[in-house]
Scaffold this motif. Sequence first.
Motif, short mmCIF file in Angstrom:
data_model
loop_
_atom_site.label_atom_id
_atom_site.label_comp_id
_atom_site.label_asym_id
_atom_site.label_seq_id
_atom_site.Cartn_x
_atom_site.Cartn_y
_atom_site.Cartn_z
N ARG A 1 34.15 30.75 59.22
CA ARG A 1 34.80 29.48 58.91
C ARG A 1 35.21 28.80 60.21
O ARG A 1 35.63 29.46 61.15
N GLU B 1 34.86 29.59 65.54
CA GLU B 1 34.54 30.06 64.20
C GLU B 1 35.17 31.43 63.98
O GLU B 1 35.02 32.31 64.82
N LEU B 2 35.90 31.60 62.89
CA LEU B 2 36.55 32.86 62.55
C LEU B 2 36.13 33.27 61.15
O LEU B 2 36.34 32.52 60.18
N ASP B 3 35.52 34.43 61.03
CA ASP B 3 35.06 34.93 59.72
C ASP B 3 34.20 33.88 59.00
O ASP B 3 34.39 33.60 57.81
N LEU C 1 48.24 37.00 59.56
CA LEU C 1 46.83 36.65 59.52
C LEU C 1 46.61 35.35 58.75
O LEU C 1 45.80 34.51 59.17
N ALA C 2 47.32 35.16 57.66
CA ALA C 2 47.14 33.93 56.88
C ALA C 2 47.47 32.70 57.72
O ALA C 2 46.77 31.67 57.64
N GLU C 3 48.50 32.78 58.54
CA GLU C 3 48.84 31.65 59.42
C GLU C 3 47.80 31.50 60.53
O GLU C 3 47.44 30.37 60.90
N PHE C 4 47.35 32.60 61.07
CA PHE C 4 46.35 32.58 62.12
C PHE C 4 45.08 31.87 61.65
O PHE C 4 44.46 31.12 62.41
N ARG C 5 44.70 32.10 60.41
CA ARG C 5 43.49 31.46 59.88
C ARG C 5 43.64 29.93 59.81
O ARG C 5 42.64 29.22 59.80
N ARG C 6 44.88 29.44 59.76
CA ARG C 6 45.11 28.00 59.68
C ARG C 6 45.33 27.36 61.05
O ARG C 6 45.63 26.17 61.15
N VAL D 1 37.24 26.99 63.11
CA VAL D 1 38.62 26.92 63.58
C VAL D 1 38.90 25.47 63.96
O VAL D 1 38.21 24.89 64.80
N THR E 1 37.55 39.14 61.96
CA THR E 1 38.76 39.94 61.86
C THR E 1 38.42 41.36 61.43
O THR E 1 37.50 41.59 60.64
#
Length: 281
Positions: free
Chosen positions: A252, A248-250, A225-230, A254, A131
């Motif tokens: 972590r 994988e995002l940042d 963004l917080a929802e996107f990460r989940r 997916v 991100t």
Amino acid sequence: MNDPIVYLNGDFLPLSQAKVSVLDRGFLFGDGVYEVIPAYGGKLFRLEEHLQRLEYSLRGIRLDSPLEALRWRHILGELVRDDGDQSIYLQITRGTAPKRDHVFPEHIRPTVFAMATPIQTTKPQPAKAVTCEDIRWQLCHLKTITLLANVLLRQDAVDHGCQESILVRDGTVTEGAASNLFAVMEGTVVTPPKGPHLLPGVTRDLILELAETHGIPAAERAIPLAEFRRAEEIWYTSSTRELVPVVELDNRPVGKGTPGPIWRQMYELFQAYKQAFREAS
């Protein structure tokens, strides 16, 4: 071909002979727009939609289209010379003025350039993304050649060992540095809505069409963004990369860290749509 034939200002000529003036406003100011149109089996894919977006971008920068739709079809069709998969790059700048001046010059002819490049349309490999703050301007819905911010953002992904940057503006995701975004939330395919902060992607729109046709729940809405990460799944799309799953995002994973079932379903639907397009007369 080592020296492919391209189109420049009314002529088809070898790429090595295609030249523009250093006073061209595309070179001096990034004053122009572009399109990237895939061709499958020697046939231009979703051409009408690409030409509509081209016209929209031209209007957005206050530049009249230099050619009619039928002429565009002829020129681009001439560049697709075999049955292989290709990408057509089309660029229009405001043209060459007698001096460098920010103000629109009068009575100059737009510069029109187009070329075809072979593409590989094999199944995409799972990707990693990072991100980044969206540092671009306020007219991202226009497909302009002013892409330095996108270049820097995409390079930031590469510097982090990733394939794409996910852009964030005011706490919500917008798009990738060179792509549109999709996320699966509780079984629903979600993509950010059209607006000035993202490009109205032709592939993006086709994914939504296919989801509706095949009864796959889909929605266009803002994604914090917080929802996107989940998200259960994340993909990005473009005309040449098609549908790429992000695993994988940042740093972590997916979802389960593998391409998800809805991505696999959408990918197969997209490939079936392409095949039907190839086979149509």
